[in-house]
Motif scaffolding. Structure first.
Motif, PDB file in Angstrom:
ATOM      1  N   ALA A  18     -17.374  -6.669   1.860  1.00 28.58           N
ATOM      2  CA  ALA A  18     -16.423  -8.132   2.195  1.00 28.58           C
ATOM      3  C   ALA A  18     -16.102  -8.103   3.519  1.00 28.58           C
ATOM      4  CB  ALA A  18     -15.178  -8.001   1.083  1.00 28.58           C
ATOM      5  N   ALA A  19     -15.804  -7.246   4.556  1.00 27.15           N
ATOM      6  CA  ALA A  19     -15.833  -7.095   5.466  1.00 27.15           C
ATOM      7  C   ALA A  19     -17.056  -7.961   6.563  1.00 27.15           C
ATOM      8  CB  ALA A  19     -15.365  -5.944   6.075  1.00 27.15           C
ATOM      9  N   ILE A  45     -17.506  -2.800  -7.353  1.00 22.21           N
ATOM     10  CA  ILE A  45     -18.090  -3.774  -6.599  1.00 22.21           C
ATOM     11  C   ILE A  45     -17.374  -5.058  -6.237  1.00 22.21           C
ATOM     12  CG2 ILE A  45     -20.055  -4.347  -5.266  1.00 22.21           C
ATOM     13  CD1 ILE A  45     -20.554  -1.869  -6.101  1.00 22.21           C
ATOM     14  N   GLY A  46     -17.950  -5.827  -7.903  1.00 27.03           N
ATOM     15  CA  GLY A  46     -17.235  -7.120  -8.139  1.00 27.03           C
ATOM     16  C   GLY A  46     -16.336  -7.365  -7.887  1.00 27.03           C
ATOM     17  N   LEU A  47     -15.070  -6.880  -8.666  1.00 29.49           N
ATOM     18  CA  LEU A  47     -13.651  -7.584  -8.397  1.00 29.49           C
ATOM     19  C   LEU A  47     -13.400  -7.616  -6.920  1.00 29.49           C
ATOM     20  CD1 LEU A  47     -11.227  -8.155  -9.522  1.00 29.49           C
ATOM     21  CD2 LEU A  47     -10.589  -5.943  -9.461  1.00 29.49           C
ATOM     22  N   THR A  48     -13.613  -6.106  -6.030  1.00 25.06           N
ATOM     23  CA  THR A  48     -13.250  -6.159  -4.810  1.00 25.06           C
ATOM     24  C   THR A  48     -13.988  -7.230  -4.031  1.00 25.06           C
ATOM     25  OG1 THR A  48     -13.216  -3.146  -5.213  1.00 25.06           O
ATOM     26  CG2 THR A  48     -13.148  -4.373  -2.761  1.00 25.06           C
ATOM     27  N   VAL A  49     -15.251  -6.866  -4.054  1.00 17.46           N
ATOM     28  CA  VAL A  49     -15.927  -8.542  -3.285  1.00 17.46           C
ATOM     29  C   VAL A  49     -15.531  -9.604  -3.665  1.00 17.46           C
ATOM     30  CG1 VAL A  49     -18.227  -9.389  -2.401  1.00 17.46           C
ATOM     31  CG2 VAL A  49     -17.727  -7.032  -2.660  1.00 17.46           C
ATOM     32  N   SER A  50     -15.482 -10.258  -4.835  1.00 14.88           N
ATOM     33  CA  SER A  50     -15.124 -11.470  -5.407  1.00 14.88           C
ATOM     34  C   SER A  50     -13.228 -11.416  -4.199  1.00 14.88           C
ATOM     35  CB  SER A  50     -14.389 -11.591  -6.566  1.00 14.88           C
ATOM     36  OG  SER A  50     -15.777 -11.654  -7.642  1.00 14.88           O
ATOM     37  N   LEU A  51     -12.752 -10.745  -4.337  1.00 13.17           N
ATOM     38  CA  LEU A  51     -11.025 -10.644  -4.037  1.00 13.17           C
ATOM     39  C   LEU A  51     -11.367 -11.360  -2.391  1.00 13.17           C
ATOM     40  CD1 LEU A  51      -8.806  -8.378  -5.502  1.00 13.17           C
ATOM     41  CD2 LEU A  51      -8.183 -10.792  -5.586  1.00 13.17           C
ATOM     42  N   GLY A  52     -12.001  -9.918  -1.680  1.00 18.42           N
ATOM     43  CA  GLY A  52     -12.859 -10.086  -0.614  1.00 18.42           C
ATOM     44  C   GLY A  52     -12.817 -11.096   0.146  1.00 18.42           C
ATOM     45  N   VAL A  53     -13.816 -12.255  -0.922  1.00 21.25           N
ATOM     46  CA  VAL A  53     -14.683 -13.603  -0.316  1.00 21.25           C
ATOM     47  C   VAL A  53     -14.101 -14.643  -0.084  1.00 21.25           C
ATOM     48  CG1 VAL A  53     -15.704 -15.703  -0.880  1.00 21.25           C
ATOM     49  CG2 VAL A  53     -16.760 -13.138  -1.097  1.00 21.25           C
ATOM     50  N   LEU A  74      -7.328  -5.698   4.947  1.00 18.97           N
ATOM     51  CA  LEU A  74      -5.703  -5.017   4.176  1.00 18.97           C
ATOM     52  C   LEU A  74      -5.139  -4.873   3.202  1.00 18.97           C
ATOM     53  CD1 LEU A  74      -3.570  -4.450   7.386  1.00 18.97           C
ATOM     54  CD2 LEU A  74      -3.814  -2.858   5.725  1.00 18.97           C
ATOM     55  N   LEU A  75      -5.429  -6.677   3.104  1.00 18.65           N
ATOM     56  CA  LEU A  75      -4.884  -7.389   1.664  1.00 18.65           C
ATOM     57  C   LEU A  75      -5.374  -6.936   0.462  1.00 18.65           C
ATOM     58  CD1 LEU A  75      -4.228 -11.402   3.373  1.00 18.65           C
ATOM     59  CD2 LEU A  75      -2.437  -9.752   2.459  1.00 18.65           C
ATOM     60  N   VAL A  76      -6.713  -7.061   0.393  1.00 18.25           N
ATOM     61  CA  VAL A  76      -7.885  -6.968  -0.794  1.00 18.25           C
ATOM     62  C   VAL A  76      -7.784  -5.497  -1.295  1.00 18.25           C
ATOM     63  CG1 VAL A  76     -10.097  -6.467  -1.693  1.00 18.25           C
ATOM     64  CG2 VAL A  76      -8.899  -8.541  -0.024  1.00 18.25           C
ATOM     65  N   PRO A  77      -7.178  -3.983  -0.701  1.00 17.48           N
ATOM     66  CA  PRO A  77      -6.996  -3.101  -1.259  1.00 17.48           C
ATOM     67  C   PRO A  77      -5.647  -3.222  -1.418  1.00 17.48           C
ATOM     68  CG  PRO A  77      -7.254  -2.337   1.178  1.00 17.48           C
ATOM     69  CD  PRO A  77      -7.549  -4.311   0.588  1.00 17.48           C
ATOM     70  N   LEU A  80       1.315  -1.198   0.479  1.00 21.63           N
ATOM     71  CA  LEU A  80      -0.521  -0.341  -0.057  1.00 21.63           C
ATOM     72  C   LEU A  80       0.804   1.312   0.028  1.00 21.63           C
ATOM     73  CD1 LEU A  80      -2.795  -0.803   1.917  1.00 21.63           C
ATOM     74  CD2 LEU A  80      -3.107  -0.634   0.287  1.00 21.63           C
ATOM     75  N   LEU A  81       1.887   1.084   0.777  1.00 21.51           N
ATOM     76  CA  LEU A  81       2.488   2.266   0.672  1.00 21.51           C
ATOM     77  C   LEU A  81       3.309   2.738  -0.446  1.00 21.51           C
ATOM     78  CD1 LEU A  81       4.071   2.324   4.776  1.00 21.51           C
ATOM     79  CD2 LEU A  81       2.279   3.280   3.746  1.00 21.51           C
ATOM     80  N   LEU A  82       4.399   1.273  -1.029  1.00 24.81           N
ATOM     81  CA  LEU A  82       5.221   1.948  -1.732  1.00 24.81           C
ATOM     82  C   LEU A  82       4.889   1.324  -3.295  1.00 24.81           C
ATOM     83  CD1 LEU A  82       8.215  -0.372  -0.047  1.00 24.81           C
ATOM     84  CD2 LEU A  82       7.813   2.457  -0.023  1.00 24.81           C
ATOM     85  N   GLY A  83       3.361  -0.046  -3.584  1.00 25.50           N
ATOM     86  CA  GLY A  83       3.158  -0.044  -4.481  1.00 25.50           C
ATOM     87  C   GLY A  83       3.354   1.831  -5.919  1.00 25.50           C
ATOM     88  N   ARG A  84       2.862   1.475  -7.276  1.00 27.25           N
ATOM     89  CA  ARG A  84       2.726   2.841  -7.584  1.00 27.25           C
ATOM     90  C   ARG A  84       1.669   3.039  -8.094  1.00 27.25           C
ATOM     91  NH1 ARG A  84       7.195   2.607 -11.486  1.00 27.25           N
ATOM     92  NH2 ARG A  84       9.313   1.660 -10.418  1.00 27.25           N
ATOM     93  N   GLY A  85       1.735   4.172  -8.935  1.00 24.05           N
ATOM     94  CA  GLY A  85       0.473   4.790  -9.062  1.00 24.05           C
ATOM     95  C   GLY A  85      -0.245   5.190  -7.832  1.00 24.05           C
ATOM     96  N   PRO A  86      -1.265   6.015  -8.035  1.00 21.98           N
ATOM     97  CA  PRO A  86      -2.284   7.048  -6.896  1.00 21.98           C
ATOM     98  C   PRO A  86      -2.803   5.928  -6.258  1.00 21.98           C
ATOM     99  CG  PRO A  86      -3.353   7.583  -9.189  1.00 21.98           C
ATOM    100  CD  PRO A  86      -1.716   6.299  -9.235  1.00 21.98           C
ATOM    101  N   LEU A  87      -3.205   5.886  -4.847  1.00 24.38           N
ATOM    102  CA  LEU A  87      -3.752   4.927  -4.501  1.00 24.38           C
ATOM    103  C   LEU A  87      -5.145   4.936  -4.378  1.00 24.38           C
ATOM    104  CD1 LEU A  87      -3.862   2.505  -2.188  1.00 24.38           C
ATOM    105  CD2 LEU A  87      -2.987   4.152  -0.168  1.00 24.38           C
ATOM    106  N   PHE A  88      -5.862   6.537  -4.053  1.00 27.48           N
ATOM    107  CA  PHE A  88      -6.592   6.935  -3.865  1.00 27.48           C
ATOM    108  C   PHE A  88      -7.242   7.316  -5.413  1.00 27.48           C
ATOM    109  CE2 PHE A  88      -6.456   6.897   0.483  1.00 27.48           C
ATOM    110  CZ  PHE A  88      -7.122   5.910   0.355  1.00 27.48           C
TER     111      PHE A  88
END
Lengths: 194, 776
Positions: free
Chosen positions: B692-693, B745-753, B668-671, B426-434
């Motif tokens: 997902a939470a 929504i689809g992608l995030t929840v799938s990963l989250g599940v 933490l992992l999904v974002p 999250l801290l070091l990844g490339r590109g904008p976080l938000f």
């Protein structure tokens, strides 16, 4: 030779000229806003089916170029004006008439105008009445007067009563009569050439 | 009739009544601003107004393509004529500057609006020069254009005004109409009477345009493109409805097959749908009762968000066996189920107070839905279950799976390593976080936005990013200040800081300026003398200029024009978009084109007291950032509340930790995963993470709750497998959607599940045969 029922086609065919065709002109304009006719001289050239240039040399300098639908008028000391043929129906009528006459395309001529031919081969006149209602609203008729195989004058009668007479070719080079009222000039146009 | 039948009949009747209530009350809205944050200060208010109700939002950009320039121009012209008379539109322009559009009543005012005689007043000399030009005009091919104006307006002041009023970055004109530079598109701008986000009336206006186009196009091959907020609202409504119902049908079918596969009885499938249907109807009824109208997005996505409610009856079903009555079964599951319901509701509470109507609707819908589904499962379902047995405990496959899961290594370092990895990513990844782009909040497909940008560029619309803002107590004060600013703005153009500007005073001078111009016009007698002198020696017929003298006299004695006099004139469109009157706070905008030097602009604003430089992009990003911060803070509060609820329910700290750990780690992992693949997190990802939470918490609660008895463990695993598989199926379908929100929504929840299920199975579940006492 009198022009009989079968000869208008012959006359129209004899008027055809290969482009580009260039001629000097004298134009006289009659308007209800004006107390006297306005006279100008210059060169007219018909470059291709939809391309016309008109250059005024006297009494002021002005150049008009028509390319397709676009018209550009430039006068010394003023910003050029751009407009489309749609807004200048008399110019369109003239261009369509010219181009059909010079290319010998009688079908095109009859598509845009009712064509009435009268007179003799040595002194003929073709009356073109626009068929398109939008043009007819502004242009009553165009009369082409000529002798033998050459037009001498184009008279454009506008629906609002104004008119303009353009002398071309040989007629443009001849001395004008003293009286430049339209009747007097039409008589001049009809004078059998040479 | 057996009591179960009566209950079922009453339940169905209640659902039918709810459905009737909803269908009567429900007002669908597609106002995308419902999903935008509330403005916190004057600039943000201006921004949201601009996006919503400003004239810009009423504009539809039209492009005609697929034909020769002639055909395009002809169709543009006939479309203009045909739409000009239609009641749905306030303005339509295609670039053909028709002087006829200048309202007759305003014509004499040309002498007050035009600066033509400011530097040198109208006198015989100036008029004489102009008249000489008119003589030449009458002798030129332009005569038929100009002749109608000569008597009334011999100096052609109207034309000069039109010339002056042309947008500085106007599109090119070909054949009298606006065209793209390559002449493949004729361009038009239409202003609808309906507000940009009034979907029904926008749809009507668009239908009227399409009809007029079909009737007037000069060649059958011509195509019409419509862009703009109204068109987007319309397209989104259609696309969303189409896609949501297609995905809905697929998801329902998949769900039925899955339930049949898991429980092998049609009765389970039908009963399993009841809590979900009740949840949906109750949620809709609550939203339409509280909010009046429901956003299309709430409707389409609310049902996916309460998908968690589908899990509740599944737990009941999977745990049902011959050794226990359905009532006892429900009672035994209830503490876990209720904790799940409560924690999901708490998570959505964060959105209820987010200050965004659309989110509040979603939250209200989900909370009511989830609570109703939970209560239905607890109170009504058991009576309908009868003596069904899901047979989950007898499945050898589940037993093998359990054994496998027991043998999974659970190294102590795994949790801190995963958490550290996620934080690092999250801290070091490339590109904008938000995602800070406000436009990303309006769920528009990128291709539509791209086309809109293209059309706006071709139409030469001003830079929408930078503008100057003046505030004052009334119209006259603003116009006077704007006028004084014009020379300095021209200096900015000359210096290359900007390439152009536009402001209301360009169209409507202040009353003071108009009065000054009036005072310099000749009176009736001097005007006649001036005309006599100017026409001397020119071939004009006597008496033709009476209309000119009349107009001069009217201009000299008329009341100066004000904004209210411009209504329904072509000027109103321009002036209204640059001048916001209303109450004590009148605002004048200076729109800027081609801003090259923002530093110079900020110095300009500092030099001129009361001239504020507004960077709309910055303002909108600020708005999004503040908005996200508010939501993140509410989520934090919700998390604290959640821990309190879980702690209150489970009591033992070790159990609380086991339940919360998988959910916290997944959040933490999904974002982190999304960030690693380069997806900037938007509001919709946050919503999905909360969903997902909530699911993860349920998984952990049930895994944790299961007794050490292998049969009970198999039933729990069965229930959770069915739940996770069905959720994964629905959200994987969503991830395939073409609408960005749905995909997010689809992608995030799938990963989250997936994350939640695996982590919950590893850390929340007690391994088989380990008793409660041994673990704590």
């Amino acid at each position: 030779m009198a022009i009989g029922a079968s000869t208008p086609e012959h006359l129209l065919a004899s008027l055809a000229r290969p482009a580009p065709a260039t001629t000097a002109f004298v134009e006289i304009r009659y308007s209800d806003l004006l107390s006297e006719p306005l006279l100008s001289r210059g060169m007219l050239s018909f470059d291709a089916a939809d391309q016309l240039s008109k250059r005024v040399d006297e009494p002021f300098q002005e150049s008009t170029v028509v390319r397709g639908e676009a018209v550009r008028v430039e006068r010394s000391g003023r910003k050029p004006m751009h407009f489309s043929l749609k807004r200048a129906p008399e110019l369109r009528a003239l261009l369509v008439g010219f181009s059909a006459l010079l290319s010998g395309d009688q079908a095109a001529l009859r598509r845009h105008f009712e064509v009435a031919v009268s007179g003799e081969f040595g002194d003929w006149q073709i009356l073109l009445s626009p068929i398109d209602a939008r043009i007819a609203k502004r242009i009553r008729s165009i009369t082409v007067l000529g002798a033998d195989a050459a037009p001498r004058c184009f008279l454009v009668d506008q629906a609002d009563g104004d008119s303009s007479l353009m002398l071309v070719d040989v007629a443009a080079a001849e001395a004008l009569p003293e009286n430049i009222a339209v009747e007097s000039l039409l008589a001049h146009c009809r004078r059998k050439a040479g | 009739m057996p009591p179960a039948r009566i209950l079922l009949a009453v339940w169905l009747l209640a659902l039918a009544l709810l459905a009737i209530f909803v269908s009567v009350r429900l007002q669908l809205s597609s106002d995308l601003r419902l999903f935008m944050p509330k403005p916190q200060n004057a600039e943000q208010r201006l921004l949201i107004d601009e996006i919503g109700e400003g004239p810009g939002a009423r504009l539809l950009l039209l492009a005609i393509e697929g034909g020769s320039p002639q055909a395009l121009a002809e169709t543009s012209q006939s479309l203009l004529e045909s739409l000009g008379a239609a009641p749905q539109f306030r303005q339509i322009s295609n670039g053909s500057s028709s002087l006829e559009a200048f309202p007759e009543a305003l014509l004499p005012y040309r002498y007050l609006l035009s600066p033509g005689f400011d530097s040198e007043p109208l006198d015989a000399g100036k008029l004489g020069t102009q008249l000489q030009q008119r003589v030449q005009d009458l002798n030129s091919p332009a005569a038929s254009l100009l002749k109608p104006w000569v008597r009334r307006d011999p100096t052609l002041e109207v034309m000069q005004l039109f010339e002056r009023w042309r947008p500085q970055n106007e599109p090119e004109r070909a054949l009298d109409v606006w065209m793209s530079a390559d002449q493949t598109r004729a361009l038009l701008v239409v202003e609808t009477r309906a507000a940009g986000f009034d979907p029904h009336q926008q749809a009507e206006a668009i239908a009227a345009i399409e009809q007029a186009f079909a009737d007037t196009r000069s060649e059958p091959g011509l195509r019409l493109l419509i862009s703009g907020p109204g068109a987007f609202a319309n397209i989104m409504q259609q696309r969303t409805a189409g896609e949501a119902s297609r995905l809905g049908v697929m998801a329902s079918l998949g769900m039925m097959l899955l339930m049949l596969f898991a429980y092998r009885r049609a009765r389970f499938v039908l009963l399993g749908a009841l809590p979900m249907v009740s949840a949906g109807l109750a949620g809709l009824a609550a939203v339409s009762a509280l909010f009046g109208d429901v956003h299309g997005i709430t409707l389409a996505f609310g049902f996916t968000l309460i998908g968690v409610a589908q899990d509740y009856p599944m737990h009941l079903f999977s745990h049902q066996h011959r050794g226990i009555s359905p009532r006892e079964n429900a009672r035994a599951l209830w503490p876990t189920l209720a904790t799940g319901v409560a924690s999901t509701c708490i998570a959505y509470l964060a959105f209820l107070f987010s200050g965004v109507t659309g989110l509040a609707q979603l939250a209200c819908f989900s909370m009511v839905g989830v609570a109703v589904a939970g209560l239905c499962t607890r109170l009504l379902m058991p009576a309908l279950l009868g003596d069904l047995d899901a047979g989950a405990a007898d499945s050898p496959r589940l037993a093998r799976l359990l054994g496998l899961s027991d043998r999974l290594p659970r190294p102590r370092w795994l949790v801190p390593a995963l958490a550290l990895g996620a934080v690092m990513a999250l801290l070091l990844g490339r590109g904008p976080l938000f995602e800070n782009n406000l436009a990303a909040l309006t769920p528009l497909p990128a291709d539509l936005l791209q086309r809109d940008i293209e059309l706006r560029q071709q139409l030469g619309a001003p830079d929408v990013r930078h503008m100057l803002v003046l505030r004052d107590h009334d119209e006259e004060a603003l116009l006077q200040r704007s006028e004084r600013l014009i020379p300095d703005l021209q200096a900015l153009v000359a210096a290359g800081t900007i390439s152009g500007f536009d402001l209301a005073a360009r169209y409507l001078p202040s009353v003071a300026t108009q009065r000054q111009r009036q005072s310099r016009l000749p009176d009736a007698l001097s005007a006649r003398l001036m005309l006599d002198q100017a026409t001397q020696g020119k071939p004009f017929r006597a008496g033709i200029f009476e209309p000119f003298l009349d107009d001069l006299e009217r201009a000299r004695s008329a009341d100066p024009l004000r904004v209210s006099d411009l209504r329904d004139t072509p000027l109103a469109l321009r002036v209204d978009s640059l001048l916001r009157l209303g109450g004590d706070d009148a605002v004048a905008l200076v729109s800027l084109a081609g801003v090259h030097d923002t530093g110079a602009l900020s110095r300009f604003s500092a030099r001129h007291a009361g001239v504020q430089w507004l960077d709309l992009k910055q303002t909108s990003e600020q708005l999004v950032i503040e908005y996200r911060e508010r939501i993140l803070i509410s989520l934090l509060l919700a998390a604290v509340l959640l821990i309190a609820v879980i702690a209150g329910s489970l009591r033992a700290p070790a159990r609380v930790a086991r339940v919360l750990l998988p959910m916290a780690l997944s959040s933490l992992l999904v974002p982190a995963l999304l960030h690693l693949v380069g997806v900037p997190l938007s509001l919709f990802h946050l919503i999905a993470l909360v969903l997902a939470a909530g699911l993860g918490l349920d998984y952990a609660l049930f895994f944790e709750h299961a007794e050490s008895d292998p049969a009970a463990q198999r039933r729990t695993l069965h229930a959770l497998l069915v739940c996770a598989a069905s959720t994964l199926m629905v959200f994987a379908l969503l991830a395939s959607a073409s609408i960005p929100v749905l995909r997010a929504i689809g992608l995030t929840v799938s990963l989250g599940v997936v994350c939640n299920f695996v982590l919950a199975a590893m850390f929340a579940r007690r391994p088989s045969g380990v008793s409660d006492a041994a673990r704590s």
